[in-house]
Design a protein around this motif. Structure first.
Motif, PDB file in Angstrom:
ATOM      1  N   THR A  51       0.872  -1.003  -0.054  1.00 35.40           N
ATOM      2  CA  THR A  51      -0.221   0.089  -0.156  1.00 35.40           C
ATOM      3  C   THR A  51       0.700   1.327  -0.024  1.00 35.40           C
ATOM      4  O   THR A  51       1.970   1.133   0.363  1.00 35.40           O
ATOM      5  CB  THR A  51      -0.905   0.116   1.287  1.00 35.40           C
ATOM      6  OG1 THR A  51      -1.537   1.120   1.165  1.00 35.40           O
ATOM      7  CG2 THR A  51      -0.198   0.144   2.466  1.00 35.40           C
ATOM      8  N   ARG A 102     -10.856   5.848   7.033  1.00 30.51           N
ATOM      9  CA  ARG A 102     -12.176   5.078   7.116  1.00 30.51           C
ATOM     10  C   ARG A 102     -13.016   5.673   8.509  1.00 30.51           C
ATOM     11  O   ARG A 102     -14.244   5.224   8.640  1.00 30.51           O
ATOM     12  CB  ARG A 102     -11.970   3.607   7.444  1.00 30.51           C
ATOM     13  CG  ARG A 102     -11.145   3.123   8.592  1.00 30.51           C
ATOM     14  CD  ARG A 102     -10.439   1.914   8.319  1.00 30.51           C
ATOM     15  NE  ARG A 102      -9.449   1.878   7.383  1.00 30.51           N
ATOM     16  CZ  ARG A 102      -8.741   0.820   6.759  1.00 30.51           C
ATOM     17  NH1 ARG A 102      -9.006  -0.354   7.355  1.00 30.51           N
ATOM     18  NH2 ARG A 102      -7.631   1.070   6.167  1.00 30.51           N
ATOM     19  N   ASP A 215     -13.978  11.743  -2.034  1.00 35.51           N
ATOM     20  CA  ASP A 215     -12.869  10.911  -1.244  1.00 35.51           C
ATOM     21  C   ASP A 215     -11.724  11.403  -1.803  1.00 35.51           C
ATOM     22  O   ASP A 215     -11.380  11.179  -2.790  1.00 35.51           O
ATOM     23  CB  ASP A 215     -13.252   9.399  -1.707  1.00 35.51           C
ATOM     24  CG  ASP A 215     -12.137   8.559  -0.980  1.00 35.51           C
ATOM     25  OD1 ASP A 215     -11.206   8.938  -0.531  1.00 35.51           O
ATOM     26  OD2 ASP A 215     -12.536   7.418  -0.907  1.00 35.51           O
ATOM     27  N   SER A 255      -8.016  10.445   3.808  1.00 38.09           N
ATOM     28  CA  SER A 255      -6.829   9.552   4.432  1.00 38.09           C
ATOM     29  C   SER A 255      -5.596  10.462   4.387  1.00 38.09           C
ATOM     30  O   SER A 255      -5.130  10.358   3.385  1.00 38.09           O
ATOM     31  CB  SER A 255      -6.925   8.271   3.988  1.00 38.09           C
ATOM     32  OG  SER A 255      -5.702   7.654   4.577  1.00 38.09           O
ATOM     33  N   LYS A 258      -2.374   9.077   2.768  1.00 39.42           N
ATOM     34  CA  LYS A 258      -2.052   9.079   1.360  1.00 39.42           C
ATOM     35  C   LYS A 258      -1.312  10.524   1.156  1.00 39.42           C
ATOM     36  O   LYS A 258      -0.125  10.884   1.443  1.00 39.42           O
ATOM     37  CB  LYS A 258      -3.049   8.736   0.475  1.00 39.42           C
ATOM     38  CG  LYS A 258      -3.541   7.343   0.406  1.00 39.42           C
ATOM     39  CD  LYS A 258      -4.325   6.998   1.420  1.00 39.42           C
ATOM     40  CE  LYS A 258      -5.095   5.418   1.522  1.00 39.42           C
ATOM     41  NZ  LYS A 258      -5.565   5.147   2.752  1.00 39.42           N
ATOM     42  N   ARG A 404      -2.030  -4.830  -7.552  1.00 41.32           N
ATOM     43  CA  ARG A 404      -1.597  -3.722  -7.351  1.00 41.32           C
ATOM     44  C   ARG A 404      -0.147  -3.546  -6.639  1.00 41.32           C
ATOM     45  O   ARG A 404      -0.154  -4.071  -5.804  1.00 41.32           O
ATOM     46  CB  ARG A 404      -2.692  -2.752  -6.552  1.00 41.32           C
ATOM     47  CG  ARG A 404      -2.484  -1.269  -6.437  1.00 41.32           C
ATOM     48  CD  ARG A 404      -3.107  -0.574  -5.552  1.00 41.32           C
ATOM     49  NE  ARG A 404      -2.887  -0.874  -3.997  1.00 41.32           N
ATOM     50  CZ  ARG A 404      -3.623  -0.216  -3.027  1.00 41.32           C
ATOM     51  NH1 ARG A 404      -4.455   0.658  -3.253  1.00 41.32           N
ATOM     52  NH2 ARG A 404      -3.103  -0.726  -1.524  1.00 41.32           N
TER      53      ARG A 404
END
Ligand code: F0G
Length: 477
Positions: A51, A102, A215, A255, A258, A404
Motif C-alpha cells: 500500500t 475510514r 473521497d 486519509s 496518502k 496492485r
C-alpha cells in the motif's frame, strides 16, 4: 540547458535497512501465512508495495514540525495549524480530524445514511463500501464503462458515468442522500478524474439537492493529472487546481496517510453546519474531542506540513513519473497492465496475464503470491478475494483481477524500481506454470485481510501435469 532526467527531489538523511530472504525461506513463510500477504511480517518483505497508505517517508520539515506538537486536550495550537492547512486547500468550513480515512467515512455515513439508501461513487474503495453497507445502504459503483477495460487508454479513466448518476437519482427518488467521487480512482486503477467531470457531477447533485463529496485521499496526484492532461490547466499551480476541485464539493473524506504525507491521520471536512454538528458528536463518542479526533498534536503538525509539501510541482512530477517508469518497462515487454499507469500504483491485469486460471481460482491473488515467492515483493490483490463476496452471502467474480503495486511516497529509488521490473518480467516468463488458489477459511466481511488460502493443486507453480510443493525457480518441478 534543460536536462531531461527527472530525479528524486530529495536526498536521504536516514536509512532503514531492508532484508534479503532466500526463496526457500519465502516458500515457508508463505505457507505459514496461509498464503495471505497481509499475514506476513513486514521484515520478511524486501520491497513492500502492499500500500501507499501511511508508508511514506516524512520530510525533515515534518519531523521538525512534530517537535512543535501541542498535546493539549482542547484547543491545541497544532489543531489550528492543521485546520488552516486543510481549509487553505479545501475551503470547507468545518474541519474534523480523524485517526484515518475510514473513521471519516464511518462518521459521515453514520450521521447521514439510513437503511435502504443508495450512494453512487465512481468506485468505492473497500472500506468506503463496507462503511456504506454497514449502514444497510447500497454502495453503487458508476465509473465510466471504459474504466472496466484495463487496456483502454483514456486521460481520465477514473471519471464518473454522469448519465448513470442522473439515472440512479431518477430510479431512487429521495433515496440518494449523497454522491461521491474518489480521486484518484484507487479501485479502478488509480485513474484520475477530470475537472470537467467533477464540475458536472456537482451540478447534477446540486440540481437534485443531493450532497456531493470527494473521497480526497489522492487529491494532489489527481490535480497533477489535471494540470498535465486537461486543456486549460497547464499554467495553474497544483494548489489552485486542488482548490477548484474542492470548490465543487460540499465536503470530503480524507486519509492523510496518502496525500497528507503522514503515517497516520485523516479528516472529514464539510460546509453544512447541522451535519457537521452531528458528525462532531459522533466523533466525540468514538474518536476524541474535535480538536484532536484521535490524533496526537504532533500528528496534526505532520499532516499540516505534508499537505503543503504534497502540492510541490517537483515532488508531483517525480511521483507520477516514477510510477509511469515501471509501467513503461512492463508495457514495452508485453506485461498487461491497466493503462495508462495510475498515480500511485501499477496494476497488473492478471486475467490477461494468466488466462489459464479461471476467475474462481483467484488469478490475481496467485500472481501476487508468486511475486513474493520469486522476488520478495509484496503487492495486493484487487480482485475476487477482495470484492467477490456479496453482502447477501453470494459470490460474484470482481469486474477485474488486478495485482496492485502501490508506491509508498518518497521511499524507493529508481534502482528499486529496476529490480521490481526485473522480477515482474521473470514472473511473466514463467506465467504458464502459475496455478490458482482457493479459500480455506475467511470471514464474511473484508475477508482479504485475514483469509487463509491454499493452492488448488497443492502448489503455486507447476510444470506439466505434476504438482510439486511450489516448484523450482525456473518453473520446473
Ligand atoms: N478511500 C480510498 C480511495 C482509499 O484508498 C483508502 C485507503 C481509504 C478511503 C481509507 O483510508 O486507510 O486511512 O482508513 N486505502 C489504502 C490502500 C488502505 O491501500 O489503498 P484509511
Amino acid at each position: 540547458m534543460q536536462f531531461k532526467t527527472i530525479i528524486e527531489p530529495f536526498r536521504i538523511k536516514t536509512v532503514e535497512p531492508i532484508r534479503q530472504t532466500t526463496r526457500a525461506e519465502r516458500e515457508r513463510l508463505l505457507q505459514e501465512a496461509g498464503y495471505n500477504l497481509f499475514l506476513l511480517r513486514a521484515e520478511d518483505v524486501l520491497i513492500d508495495l502492499l500500500t501507499d497508505s501511511g508508508t511514506g517517508a516524512m520530510s525533515s520539515g515534518q519531523w521538525a514540525g512534530m517537535m512543535l506538537g501541542d498535546e493539549s486536550y482542547a484547543g491545541a495550537k497544532s489543531f489550528y495549524k492543521f485546520e488552516t492547512a486543510v481549509r487553505n486547500i479545501t475551503g470547507f468550513k468545518h474541519v474534523i480530524p480523524t485517526h484515518q480515512g475510514r473513521a471519516a467515512e464511518r462518521i459521515l455515513f453514520g450521521s447521514l445514511l439510513k437503511p435502504g439508501e443508495i450512494v453512487p461513487n465512481n468506485t468505492h474503495f473497500d472500506t468506503t463500501r463496507a462503511n456504506v453497507e454497514y449502514r444497510k445502504a447500497t454502495a453503487l459503483d458508476i465509473a465510466v464503462p471504459e474504466a472496466h477495460d484495463p487496456a483502454h487508454i483514456l486521460p481520465f479513466k477514473g471519471n464518473m458515468d454522469l448519465a448513470a448518476l442522473e439515472q440512479t437519482i431518477a430510479d431512487y427518488p429521495g433515496r440518494v442522500p449523497l454522491a461521491m467521487i474518489t480521486v484518484t480512482n484507487n479501485s479502478g486503477g488509480g485513474q484520475p478524474v477530470s475537472m470537467a467531470n467533477i464540475r458536472a457531477a456537482s451540478e447534477i447533485c446540486r440540481r437534485h439537492g443531493i450532497l456531493f463529496f470527494l473521497d480526497a485521499c489522492r487529491f494532489a496526484e489527481n490535480a497533477w493529472f489535471i494540470k498535465t492532461r486537461e486543456p486549460g490547466y497547464a499554467d495553474k499551480t497544483p494548489l489552485a487546481i486542488a482548490q477548484e476541485m474542492f470548490s465543487y464539493a460540499d465536503g470530503c473524506t480524507m486519509s492523510a496517510k496518502k496525500d497528507g504525507m503522514a503515517n497516520i491521520g485523516g479528516f472529514l471536512a464539510l460546509n453544512d453546519d447541522a451535519l457537521a454538528q452531528r458528525c462532531k458528536n459522533m466523533l466525540i463518542l468514538t474518536e476524541g474531542f474535535p480538536t484532536y479526533g484521535g490524533l496526537a498534536g504532533y500528528d496534526l503538525e505532520a499532516i499540516a506540513v505534508g499537505l503543503e509539501e504534497v502540492l510541490h510541482e517537483d515532488y508531483l512530477q517525480y511521483r507520477i513519473r516514477s510510477v509511469a517508469y515501471l509501467g513503461d518497462i512492463l508495457t514495452a515487454n508485453g506485461v498487461p497492465i491497466v493503462q495508462p499507469p495510475g498515480g500511485h500504483a501499477i496494476y497488473i491485469d492478471a486475467l490477461a496475464m494468466l488466462p489459464h486460471i479461471p476467475q474462481s481460482e483467484y488469478p490475481a491473488w496467485a500472481l501476487s503470491l508468486v511475486l513474493y515467492l520469486e522476488g520478495g515483493i509484496r503487492s495486493v490483490e484487487i480482485g475476487s478475494v477482495m470484492f467477490g463476496h456479496q453482502p447477501d452471502g453470494s459470490e460474484h467474480p470482481a469486474a477485474m483481477e488486478l495485482v496492485r503495486l502501490a508506491f509508498p511516497r518518497r521511499v524507493y529509488t529508481q534502482s528499486h524500481v529496476d529490480y521490481l521490473a526485473e522480477v515482474i518480467l521473470y514472473v511473466n516468463n514463467i506465467r504458464e506454470h502459475i496455478r490458482g488458489m482457493r479459500i480455506a477459511e475467511a470471514p464474511s466481511v473484508l475477508r482479504h485481510f485475514s483469509a487463509r488460502m491454499e493452492p488448488v493443486c497443492g502448489s503455486l507453480l507447476v510444470s506439466g501435469k505434476h504438482c510439486s510443493l511450489i516448484g523450482n525457480k525456473d518453473g520446473t518441478t
